[in-house]
Write an enzyme that holds these catalytic residues in place. Structure first.
Site, PDB file in Angstrom:
ATOM      1  N   LYS A   1     -24.863   3.279  25.643  1.00  0.00           N
ATOM      2  CA  LYS A   1     -24.851   2.119  26.540  1.00  0.00           C
ATOM      3  C   LYS A   1     -25.161   0.838  25.783  1.00  0.00           C
ATOM      4  O   LYS A   1     -24.470  -0.168  25.900  1.00  0.00           O
ATOM      5  CB  LYS A   1     -25.873   2.300  27.675  1.00  0.00           C
ATOM      6  CG  LYS A   1     -25.529   3.415  28.644  1.00  0.00           C
ATOM      7  CD  LYS A   1     -26.522   3.493  29.792  1.00  0.00           C
ATOM      8  CE  LYS A   1     -27.930   3.829  29.340  1.00  0.00           C
ATOM      9  NZ  LYS A   1     -28.062   5.131  28.677  1.00  0.00           N
ATOM     10  N   THR A   2     -26.237   0.890  25.011  1.00  0.00           N
ATOM     11  CA  THR A   2     -26.627  -0.312  24.274  1.00  0.00           C
ATOM     12  C   THR A   2     -25.560  -0.642  23.231  1.00  0.00           C
ATOM     13  O   THR A   2     -25.223  -1.801  23.012  1.00  0.00           O
ATOM     14  CB  THR A   2     -28.007  -0.100  23.629  1.00  0.00           C
ATOM     15  OG1 THR A   2     -28.935   0.256  24.664  1.00  0.00           O
ATOM     16  CG2 THR A   2     -28.495  -1.354  22.944  1.00  0.00           C
TER      17      THR A   2
ATOM     18  N   ASP B   1     -28.904  -4.975  29.713  1.00  0.00           N
ATOM     19  CA  ASP B   1     -29.258  -3.609  29.302  1.00  0.00           C
ATOM     20  C   ASP B   1     -30.372  -3.091  30.232  1.00  0.00           C
ATOM     21  O   ASP B   1     -31.092  -3.892  30.833  1.00  0.00           O
ATOM     22  CB  ASP B   1     -29.759  -3.622  27.849  1.00  0.00           C
ATOM     23  CG  ASP B   1     -29.642  -2.244  27.185  1.00  0.00           C
ATOM     24  OD1 ASP B   1     -29.208  -1.292  27.859  1.00  0.00           O
ATOM     25  OD2 ASP B   1     -29.984  -2.131  25.994  1.00  0.00           O
ATOM     26  N   GLU B   2     -30.510  -1.794  30.335  1.00  0.00           N
ATOM     27  CA  GLU B   2     -31.580  -1.174  31.135  1.00  0.00           C
ATOM     28  C   GLU B   2     -31.608  -1.744  32.553  1.00  0.00           C
ATOM     29  O   GLU B   2     -32.664  -2.083  33.094  1.00  0.00           O
ATOM     30  CB  GLU B   2     -32.950  -1.398  30.468  1.00  0.00           C
ATOM     31  CG  GLU B   2     -33.038  -0.976  29.009  1.00  0.00           C
ATOM     32  CD  GLU B   2     -33.245   0.517  28.811  1.00  0.00           C
ATOM     33  OE1 GLU B   2     -33.296   1.262  29.822  1.00  0.00           O
ATOM     34  OE2 GLU B   2     -33.334   0.947  27.653  1.00  0.00           O
TER      35      GLU B   2
ATOM     36  N   GLN C   1     -33.475   7.002  34.120  1.00  0.00           N
ATOM     37  CA  GLN C   1     -34.466   6.400  33.236  1.00  0.00           C
ATOM     38  C   GLN C   1     -35.183   5.230  33.891  1.00  0.00           C
ATOM     39  O   GLN C   1     -35.747   4.374  33.204  1.00  0.00           O
ATOM     40  CB  GLN C   1     -33.804   5.946  31.930  1.00  0.00           C
ATOM     41  CG  GLN C   1     -33.299   7.103  31.099  1.00  0.00           C
ATOM     42  CD  GLN C   1     -32.803   6.632  29.740  1.00  0.00           C
ATOM     43  OE1 GLN C   1     -33.578   6.222  28.885  1.00  0.00           O
ATOM     44  NE2 GLN C   1     -31.500   6.669  29.547  1.00  0.00           N
TER      45      GLN C   1
ATOM     46  N   ARG D   1     -35.683  10.676  23.450  1.00  0.00           N
ATOM     47  CA  ARG D   1     -35.868   9.801  22.275  1.00  0.00           C
ATOM     48  C   ARG D   1     -35.631  10.583  20.994  1.00  0.00           C
ATOM     49  O   ARG D   1     -35.412  10.023  19.935  1.00  0.00           O
ATOM     50  CB  ARG D   1     -37.299   9.221  22.227  1.00  0.00           C
ATOM     51  CG  ARG D   1     -37.732   8.307  23.344  1.00  0.00           C
ATOM     52  CD  ARG D   1     -36.740   7.258  23.681  1.00  0.00           C
ATOM     53  NE  ARG D   1     -35.873   7.704  24.769  1.00  0.00           N
ATOM     54  CZ  ARG D   1     -34.714   7.127  25.058  1.00  0.00           C
ATOM     55  NH1 ARG D   1     -34.261   6.125  24.348  1.00  0.00           N
ATOM     56  NH2 ARG D   1     -33.973   7.568  26.059  1.00  0.00           N
TER      57      ARG D   1
HETATM   58  P1  ATP Z   1     -30.695   4.946  26.031  1.00  0.00           P
HETATM   59  O1  ATP Z   1     -30.308   5.444  27.383  1.00  0.00           O
HETATM   60  O2  ATP Z   1     -31.761   5.759  25.427  1.00  0.00           O
HETATM   61  O3  ATP Z   1     -30.944   3.472  26.011  1.00  0.00           O
HETATM   62  P2  ATP Z   1     -28.038   4.414  25.057  1.00  0.00           P
HETATM   63  O4  ATP Z   1     -27.121   4.959  26.076  1.00  0.00           O
HETATM   64  O5  ATP Z   1     -28.270   2.963  25.084  1.00  0.00           O
HETATM   65  O6  ATP Z   1     -29.412   5.213  25.090  1.00  0.00           O
HETATM   66  P3  ATP Z   1     -27.410   4.027  22.298  1.00  0.00           P
HETATM   67  O7  ATP Z   1     -28.778   3.728  21.847  1.00  0.00           O
HETATM   68  O8  ATP Z   1     -26.460   2.896  22.440  1.00  0.00           O
HETATM   69  O9  ATP Z   1     -27.471   4.860  23.646  1.00  0.00           O
HETATM   70  O10 ATP Z   1     -26.758   5.117  21.366  1.00  0.00           O
HETATM   71  C1  ATP Z   1     -27.452   6.289  21.002  1.00  0.00           C
HETATM   72  C2  ATP Z   1     -27.123   6.677  19.591  1.00  0.00           C
HETATM   73  O11 ATP Z   1     -25.796   7.173  19.516  1.00  0.00           O
HETATM   74  C3  ATP Z   1     -27.183   5.517  18.625  1.00  0.00           C
HETATM   75  O12 ATP Z   1     -27.672   5.963  17.395  1.00  0.00           O
HETATM   76  C4  ATP Z   1     -25.740   5.094  18.508  1.00  0.00           C
HETATM   77  O13 ATP Z   1     -25.487   4.431  17.313  1.00  0.00           O
HETATM   78  C5  ATP Z   1     -25.029   6.429  18.589  1.00  0.00           C
HETATM   79  N1  ATP Z   1     -23.662   6.319  19.109  1.00  0.00           N
HETATM   80  C6  ATP Z   1     -23.283   5.894  20.336  1.00  0.00           C
HETATM   81  N2  ATP Z   1     -21.944   5.958  20.484  1.00  0.00           N
HETATM   82  C7  ATP Z   1     -21.441   6.442  19.338  1.00  0.00           C
HETATM   83  C8  ATP Z   1     -20.120   6.728  18.861  1.00  0.00           C
HETATM   84  N3  ATP Z   1     -19.031   6.538  19.615  1.00  0.00           N
HETATM   85  N4  ATP Z   1     -20.011   7.224  17.617  1.00  0.00           N
HETATM   86  C9  ATP Z   1     -21.088   7.435  16.850  1.00  0.00           C
HETATM   87  N5  ATP Z   1     -22.347   7.178  17.223  1.00  0.00           N
HETATM   88  C10 ATP Z   1     -22.532   6.687  18.456  1.00  0.00           C
HETATM   89 MG    MG Z   2     -30.010   1.814  25.354  1.00  0.00          MG
END
Ligand code: ATP
Ligand code: MG
Length: 717
Positions: free
Chosen positions: A35-36, A220-221, A251, A601
């Site tokens: 997402k981020t 975000d969030e 979350q 995490r």
């Molecule tokens: P959270 O819900 O904990 O905030 P999130 O959904 O925001 O998580 P991110 O932090 O953006 O997730 O990504 C999680 C991990 O996966 C990061 O290390 C990111 O770089 C990696 N990642 C996400 N998408 C890809 C992708 N398409 N290819 C490779 N790595 C990825």
């Molecule tokens: Mg995130």
């Protein structure tokens, strides 16, 4: 311009979200699904492909640290720093707006931010002024009430007076508090948001200006926005701006502070044609960790429902360790970290997460003993420390003589012979004349008894003299001067023992922080910028230093972060889920989401630990293992046993079957038994069965105690 570099590292769903032509988008997805990452890439996309300038983008993150990271990631992606882009937390952005438009917001130019502690002081002063009974309604409760109203966007004037005495009292205090803040130019955290919202409503031309300026908002969030934050976004977006919100209902962990999961649904109703994208692939954790997380969160009802999978490795099982007590638990964690480092891994890849701040001290001690560098992240550490707050209060007073909170904090710190009576007299004078305490001190100083008069005169002169240096000195030079001239440093130097020593070190660290400080706006004095950031940033700053260190933080502050190795400590009933959550409906589900946040995490390896007996808040308690552990599928969890002589009747993971008479425990009523701490005693009764079965023992020296049978580790005497 390199478009492929923006999208080629994304999966199909992520790409859809990043390149969408829709004005409004919701990305609803589980932890670690990117997402981020989507937000960062979308910002790059908007600039590189849609042609937006950084100036036209507003991004909201959950912490200041996250904003800094987001900026960096964008720079990396587009190849230059996105100058002029607004990236910040809701509070940070609101603060920025109010600073720029203080007059329109009805604030004095040098308004001060109140943190929770300062806020409570103001509330207490209102109690005194109104002759309120602090016994009947504790000031903290009033503080809570005020914040709750503000989170909902309500001023005292908006609140319908209801007849019950509690509501009457609270409303009266709220009103008095609003007046006191307005008089002193004081703005608490909730007020930042409330004023920023009112700024939109009351100044349409200003709103129009920002609606012309910004083209797209990214949040975000999103699941943790509260009512006033959502309202602020909604008014700003109007029907003009595009918005991309990303979030995960699983979350949502700030309901206790007014966050509304419903905002996710509200968004799709309140805005025109919001397209929803779901991301289902997790890139962060091993399949094993993910399975554990899903096991826990699946116990919650009312989820929006998401699938999360990974094509990554199976990974190691989760390890569960039952410490004999909290010291043993901490030692275990420390030693595992030592092993990890010995294998050549980075310390910064390790996080220890816990439910309550108070748990950190024991963990810190264990790390200190093992000489493992660590950092406490978030949780208002450094800038919340007493000595630091005192030092900052002097600096605040230099900037604004009429900052009563600062004045009260330092008038007799260090002690200089100005007693409570004198302070009360100044307070009364100030109130009667509707002026600041500084002004009251100036007018009253000659009328005070000789000793007090001298002391107050000395204090006023000292501050006035320091204020002369304010413009000419560097920030660290000024702070150094203040610490010396005020006697604060000397005062703590004389404080005996380690505590005084730590305080002096902290003050020295403050000078270091001032020296290293780079003001965002180099054209205006650094001090006010520094102070505001210190209050807003509270403790996050620490995590920035360069040394490779373990990170300690509460589960709440771990949101959005990821670490190869994670420890979740204190996995015990009453601690986690927190005792308070058991009494209020809905709170238990929020605790479970918090557990889900914690588990997710971890990238490679997760340890869960608990203590069979724990001394916390000065009390010894025997807690059962957290119910969340029991929700983890047993095939992904293994128990760590360190030594053969630790005998356990049965593993609680396999849910021991103990009947009311202690069947299966090998013990019986009336039997003489021995306990490691309490010594010898006689079994009086058994209660319940399964992993929660308890036993009552009458100990010769300790009297009667109830214990959980499987942790009591009773041996036949
Ligand atoms: P959270 O819900 O904990 O905030 P999130 O959904 O925001 O998580 P991110 O932090 O953006 O997730 O990504 C999680 C991990 O996966 C990061 O290390 C990111 O770089 C990696 N990642 C996400 N998408 C890809 C992708 N398409 N290819 C490779 N790595 C990825
Ligand atoms: Mg995130």
């Amino acid at each position: 311009m390199d478009v492929t570099s923006i999208i080629d590292s994304l999966n199909a769903a992520q790409r859809e979200a990043v390149t969408s032509a829709n004005a409004h988008q919701l990305v609803l997805a589980g932890a670690g699904s990117g997402k981020t990452r989507v937000l960062v890439h979308r910002i790059a996309w908007l600039m590189q492909v849609e042609g937006l300038s950084p100036y036209q983008i507003l991004a909201v993150t959950f912490t200041n640290k996250a904003s800094r990271e987001m900026r960096e990631r964008i720079s990396d992606l587009i190849g230059f720093a996105p100058q002029g882009m607004w990236v910040g937390t809701f509070h940070g952005l609101a603060h920025r707006l109010l600073k720029m438009h203080w007059r329109d917001a009805g604030l004095p130019e040098g308004f001060q931010i109140l943190d929770a502690d300062d806020q409570l002081r103001v509330v207490k002063r209102v109690y005194t002024a109104l002759n309120m009974d602090a016994e009947k309604w504790p000031p903290r409760q009033a503080q809570w009430y005020i914040n709750e109203q503000k989170d909902e966007g309500l001023r005292a004037a908006h609140i319908q007076q209801s007849p019950d005495p509690f509501s009457v009292a609270m409303l009266q205090i709220y009103r008095g508090y609003e007046e006191a803040c307005q008089r002193g130019g004081l703005v608490d955290f909730g007020e930042l948001l409330l004023r920023a919202h009112e700024l939109w409503l009351n100044k349409p031309e200003l709103l129009a200006h920002y609606q012309d300026r910004f083209q797209h908002i990214l949040v975000d969030e999103f699941q943790d926005t509260n009512s006033i934050q959502y309202a602020w976004l909604r008014v700003l977006a109007g029907n003009k701006l595009g918005m991309t919100a990303v979030g995960d209902d699983d979350q949502s962990i700030y309901g206790w502070r007014g966050a509304k999961i419903e905002n996710i649904q509200n968004y799709t109703h309140d805005f025109e044609t919001v397209s929803t994208v779901r991301l289902e692939q997790n890139y962060r954790s091993t399949a094993t960790i993910l399975k554990a997380a899903n096991g826990v969160i699946s116990q919650n009802a009312n989820r929006l429902g998401k699938v999360l999978w990974t094509d990554g490795e199976e990974g190691e099982k989760l390890s569960l360790y039952a410490g004999f007590n909290e010291q043993d638990e901490a030692r275990f964690i420390g030693e595992r970290i030592q092993d990890w480092i010995a294998k050549g891994n980075m310390r910064s890849d390790v996080a220890i997460l816990y439910r309550s701040n108070a748990q950190s001290r024991i963990l810190e001690e264990a790390l200190l003993r093992l000489q493992i560098p660590y950092r406490i992240y978030g949780g208002h550490r450094f800038y919340e420390r007493l000595e630091i707050k005192n030092a900052l209060a002097y600096l605040r007073l230099l900037m604004n003589r009429h900052d009563d909170a600062a004045f009260e904090r330092v008038i007799n710190t260090p002690t200089r012979g100005i007693g409570d009576k004198t302070v009360q007299r100044l307070r009364d004078t100030a109130r009667a004349a509707n002026q600041s305490m500084w002004a009251a001190a100036e007018s009253e100083v000659e009328n005070l008894p000789a000793r007090a008069s001298n002391a107050v005169r000395g204090f006023l002169a000292m501050v006035a003299e320091l204020a002369e240096d304010y413009q000419s000195l560097t920030l660290d030079g000024l702070t150094d001067q203040v610490l010396e001239a005020s006697g604060l440093l000397e005062f703590y130097r004389r404080e005996k023992g380690e505590r005084g020593q730590t305080r002096v070190e902290n003050l020295e660290e403050l000078i270091n922080a001032c020296r290293a400080y780079e003001a965002p706006d180099p054209d205006t004095p650094a001090l006010p910028q520094f102070i505001d950031e210190a209050v807003l940033d509270a403790g996050e700053r620490q995590a920035e230093s360069d040394e490779d260190a373990i990170q300690l933080m509460t589960l709440h502050s771990a949101k959005g972060l990821e670490f190869p190795l994670v420890f979740m400590a204190g996995m015990e009933e009453n601690l986690f889920p927190h005792k308070m959550s058991l009494e209020e409906s809905g709170r238990l589900e929020e605790e479970r989401r918090l557990c889900y946040v914690g588990i997710t995490r971890a990238m490679e390896k997760l340890y869960l630990t608990f203590a069979e007996t724990r001394r916390l808040y000065g009390k010894e308690s025997f807690n059962r293992v957290s119910r969340f552990i029991l929700d983890i599928p047993s095939d992904v969890l293994e128990e760590v046993r360190l030594s053969a002589n630790v005998s356990r009747p049965t593993s609680f993971v396999k849910k021991a079957t103990l009947s009311d008479d202690g069947e299966g425990s090998g013990l019986g009523l009336g039997q003489q038994v021995k306990h490691k701490i309490f010594g010898e005693g006689v079994i009086l009764s058994f209660e319940g069965s399964g992993p929660n079965g308890r036993v009552q023992v009458n100990f010769a020296n300790e009297g009667t105690k109830w214990m959980v049978l499987q942790y009591a580790k009773l041996q036949p005497a």
